[in-house]
Design a protein around this motif. Sequence first.
Motif, PDB file in Angstrom:
ATOM      1  N   PRO A 105      -8.286  13.627   4.932  1.00 57.16           N
ATOM      2  CA  PRO A 105      -7.802  12.374   5.506  1.00 57.16           C
ATOM      3  C   PRO A 105      -7.732  11.187   4.489  1.00 57.16           C
ATOM      4  CG  PRO A 105     -10.098  12.847   5.746  1.00 57.16           C
ATOM      5  CD  PRO A 105      -9.521  13.965   5.218  1.00 57.16           C
ATOM      6  N   PHE A 106      -6.729  10.401   4.567  1.00 58.62           N
ATOM      7  CA  PHE A 106      -6.462   9.265   3.584  1.00 58.62           C
ATOM      8  C   PHE A 106      -7.095   8.111   4.469  1.00 58.62           C
ATOM      9  CE2 PHE A 106      -2.678  11.702   2.725  1.00 58.62           C
ATOM     10  CZ  PHE A 106      -2.967  12.225   1.143  1.00 58.62           C
ATOM     11  N   ARG A 107      -7.373   7.061   3.792  1.00 54.94           N
ATOM     12  CA  ARG A 107      -7.662   5.862   4.375  1.00 54.94           C
ATOM     13  C   ARG A 107      -6.480   4.929   3.892  1.00 54.94           C
ATOM     14  NH1 ARG A 107     -13.148   4.925   5.990  1.00 54.94           N
ATOM     15  NH2 ARG A 107     -14.183   6.822   5.545  1.00 54.94           N
ATOM     16  N   GLN A 108      -6.211   4.200   4.776  1.00 51.94           N
ATOM     17  CA  GLN A 108      -5.186   3.113   4.862  1.00 51.94           C
ATOM     18  C   GLN A 108      -5.773   1.851   3.924  1.00 51.94           C
ATOM     19  OE1 GLN A 108      -3.251   0.750   8.280  1.00 51.94           O
ATOM     20  NE2 GLN A 108      -1.661   1.777   7.381  1.00 51.94           N
ATOM     21  N   SER A 109      -7.025   1.724   3.935  1.00 51.64           N
ATOM     22  CA  SER A 109      -7.424   0.456   3.345  1.00 51.64           C
ATOM     23  C   SER A 109      -7.362   1.016   1.721  1.00 51.64           C
ATOM     24  CB  SER A 109      -8.758   0.342   3.640  1.00 51.64           C
ATOM     25  OG  SER A 109      -9.570   1.750   3.360  1.00 51.64           O
ATOM     26  N   ASP A 110      -7.287   2.200   1.371  1.00 51.26           N
ATOM     27  CA  ASP A 110      -7.086   2.458   0.081  1.00 51.26           C
ATOM     28  C   ASP A 110      -5.659   2.251  -0.541  1.00 51.26           C
ATOM     29  OD1 ASP A 110      -9.451   3.424  -0.006  1.00 51.26           O
ATOM     30  OD2 ASP A 110      -8.806   5.627  -0.013  1.00 51.26           O
ATOM     31  N   ASN A 111      -4.796   1.657   0.294  1.00 48.40           N
ATOM     32  CA  ASN A 111      -3.665   1.360  -0.052  1.00 48.40           C
ATOM     33  C   ASN A 111      -3.128   0.070   0.076  1.00 48.40           C
ATOM     34  OD1 ASN A 111      -3.128   4.349  -0.081  1.00 48.40           O
ATOM     35  ND2 ASN A 111      -2.291   4.370   1.858  1.00 48.40           N
ATOM     36  N   VAL A 112      -4.046  -1.017   0.112  1.00 49.55           N
ATOM     37  CA  VAL A 112      -3.593  -2.217   0.172  1.00 49.55           C
ATOM     38  C   VAL A 112      -3.109  -2.801  -0.914  1.00 49.55           C
ATOM     39  CG1 VAL A 112      -5.757  -2.912   1.729  1.00 49.55           C
ATOM     40  CG2 VAL A 112      -6.184  -2.902  -0.824  1.00 49.55           C
ATOM     41  N   ALA A 113      -3.243  -2.317  -2.104  1.00 52.79           N
ATOM     42  CA  ALA A 113      -2.299  -2.755  -3.436  1.00 52.79           C
ATOM     43  C   ALA A 113      -0.997  -2.426  -3.096  1.00 52.79           C
ATOM     44  CB  ALA A 113      -2.699  -1.995  -4.491  1.00 52.79           C
ATOM     45  N   GLN A 114      -0.731  -1.384  -2.430  1.00 56.07           N
ATOM     46  CA  GLN A 114       0.807  -0.811  -2.351  1.00 56.07           C
ATOM     47  C   GLN A 114       1.338  -1.907  -0.990  1.00 56.07           C
ATOM     48  OE1 GLN A 114      -1.531   1.510  -3.271  1.00 56.07           O
ATOM     49  NE2 GLN A 114      -0.813   3.398  -2.737  1.00 56.07           N
ATOM     50  N   HIS A 115       0.598  -2.094  -0.284  1.00 53.56           N
ATOM     51  CA  HIS A 115       0.888  -2.937   1.165  1.00 53.56           C
ATOM     52  C   HIS A 115       1.314  -4.496   0.509  1.00 53.56           C
ATOM     53  CE1 HIS A 115      -1.871  -0.323   3.714  1.00 53.56           C
ATOM     54  NE2 HIS A 115      -0.578   0.221   3.172  1.00 53.56           N
ATOM     55  N   SER A 116       0.715  -4.967  -0.337  1.00 54.03           N
ATOM     56  CA  SER A 116       0.940  -6.396  -0.843  1.00 54.03           C
ATOM     57  C   SER A 116       2.147  -6.067  -2.031  1.00 54.03           C
ATOM     58  CB  SER A 116      -0.508  -6.743  -1.872  1.00 54.03           C
ATOM     59  OG  SER A 116      -1.368  -6.894  -1.008  1.00 54.03           O
ATOM     60  N   ALA A 117       2.131  -5.041  -2.544  1.00 56.10           N
ATOM     61  CA  ALA A 117       3.498  -5.031  -3.377  1.00 56.10           C
ATOM     62  C   ALA A 117       4.634  -5.113  -2.554  1.00 56.10           C
ATOM     63  CB  ALA A 117       3.359  -3.861  -4.358  1.00 56.10           C
ATOM     64  N   ALA A 118       4.657  -4.433  -1.377  1.00 55.39           N
ATOM     65  CA  ALA A 118       5.740  -4.233  -0.502  1.00 55.39           C
ATOM     66  C   ALA A 118       5.950  -5.494  -0.083  1.00 55.39           C
ATOM     67  CB  ALA A 118       5.461  -3.181   0.631  1.00 55.39           C
ATOM     68  N   ALA A 119       4.932  -6.428   0.376  1.00 56.20           N
ATOM     69  CA  ALA A 119       5.149  -7.678   1.057  1.00 56.20           C
ATOM     70  C   ALA A 119       5.762  -8.549   0.010  1.00 56.20           C
ATOM     71  CB  ALA A 119       3.803  -8.273   1.240  1.00 56.20           C
ATOM     72  N   ASP A 120       5.324  -8.578  -1.505  1.00 58.63           N
ATOM     73  CA  ASP A 120       5.737  -9.225  -2.548  1.00 58.63           C
ATOM     74  C   ASP A 120       7.367  -8.876  -2.763  1.00 58.63           C
ATOM     75  OD1 ASP A 120       3.481 -10.407  -2.828  1.00 58.63           O
ATOM     76  OD2 ASP A 120       2.867  -8.999  -4.457  1.00 58.63           O
ATOM     77  N   ALA A 121       7.565  -7.846  -2.713  1.00 54.92           N
ATOM     78  CA  ALA A 121       9.050  -7.162  -2.944  1.00 54.92           C
ATOM     79  C   ALA A 121       9.957  -7.782  -1.812  1.00 54.92           C
ATOM     80  CB  ALA A 121       9.186  -5.756  -3.002  1.00 54.92           C
TER      81      ALA A 121
END
Length: 484
Positions: A75-91
């Motif tokens: 199982p993955f945790r979406q909360s582990d990916n917050v950095a990618q989410h922010s990066a996506a928003a920035d982009a």
Amino acid sequence: MLAGPRVRFAPSPTGFFHVGSARSALFNWLLARQSPGGCFILRIEDTDADRNREEWVDGIITAMAWLGLDLDEGPFRQSDNVAQHSAAADALLAGGYLYYCDCTGEDVVARKGDNKTPGYDGYCRERHLVKGTNTALRFATPREGVTVVRDLIRGDVEFANRTIDDFVVAKSSGAVLYALANVTDDRNDRITHVIRGEEHLPNAPKQMMLWSALNAVSGDDVPLPRYAHLPLLVNEQRKKLSKRKDPVATESYRDQGYVAPAFVNYLALLGWSPRGDQEIVPLTTIIEQFRLEDVSHSPAFFDVKKLSHMNGEYLRAMSTEEFIDACAPWVAPWSTSWRPTDREVPWSEADFDAALFARVAPLVQERVATLGEVPAMVAFFFLEEAPRDEAAFDKTLRNDPLAQALLGVAVERFAETPWEASALHEATIELGEAMGLNLRKAQAPIRCAVTGSLVGPPLFESLEYLGRDKVLDRLHAALARCSG
RNA sequence: GGUCCCAUCGUCUAGUGGCCUAGGACAUCACCCUCUCAAGGUGGAGGCACGGGUUCGAAUCCCGUUGGGACUGCCA
């Protein structure tokens, strides 16, 4: 090598593991298992810290293991990916897809007036705000054109872009919301099929827009996933199964003694059916025949009665040994690693006799629909005194002199009858005949005196297994209660 | 209100234009079996929401009506 479908089950741990979620998980899993190279991923969507609890995460994982829905990744945790989410928003922001908005909910409502288009009106789109403490990030949706969701189950679903408002992608706190987080993860995980509940259908066009935008700003053209929106599971009122009002916790079905293969088989029947007239089919058949294209379009009612019937069929199909083992959590919970919650065994470990249970097991196996029913059916074997059904006692014994007389004779007769079911059977027939009673009538008082109830496993086998001493004791005790 | 989805026995479904006098399963009813209760067996009742088209022919295709539902959050 050909890459198989990559699917994910992405629940949010905000309550017990919902049966609807279990079905979504199952359908995803089926798709992965039926193709070589298929990959089933579990991703816990736990980005809303306020609503998530660790025990719910455990519940999901435990329930999926119980159902046999094994993972290839996670199982993955979406909360582990917050950095990618922010990066996506920035982009996306840099790419001009997003803009800051400082409108409050009240502002939006106040401006709405007679405007027919629901949601946000795009007020801040041209204001060129910069990041502040109250600025959320919104996605500027196209004003024209249509987005068509190519749904594997429903066909093409068209959404006019102007009906899709500029939804919020990141909160003013900076936290990236579901729409973007989900798409970012799906994209990074190279998900090929998004299979989820119909309630997500309105999200699909937004997520497609996000997906394409992400492809554009990243220069990485990840193919859009295929979508499949499963019909909802509804209650008697035809409303979506509610966590609050409906019995939807998968765990509770396990606690009640539904077995996983039966539960999975039943779940598969909700919106789908195997070929032919046979509904109870092995998992291998389901995996083989399952096609998303064949899933029905209309909501399904979760019918516990039918589930129970199927569970009974599965129970009866077990070997005696399997059945005995399966009963352990309900009859001898001290011996098992897992045990049902909120279920008390009526006897103590010292009272329980595993060998005796093994003898009576075949008798109950064909009489129960769930394992949870077993203890009540065999309690009279293990308790010093049988549980009493007072109404039955009054009816069959206390107010029936003839029955009492029969009991009196039975006490004497049973003292010398060879202690085996067939002899006891014969003896009871003769006892009854002597008093003008057929066996149906004659067995009732004995059954009531010995087992405390008018219903239960076959009487003469029960007497044999219980033993002469206990049977005689209970016969005497019943007689005493009648005169007392 | 807006957007979208859905519509075969009470329930879950089969049915993809002629095989449909609409099949199966659960539930229900009757009977059989039977030491109780189950299980099992046999049989019964029960459905294409409505209205228009298209077609030689419609449960199946099209349109409309009605009814149900989901979504409409700085939740997921």
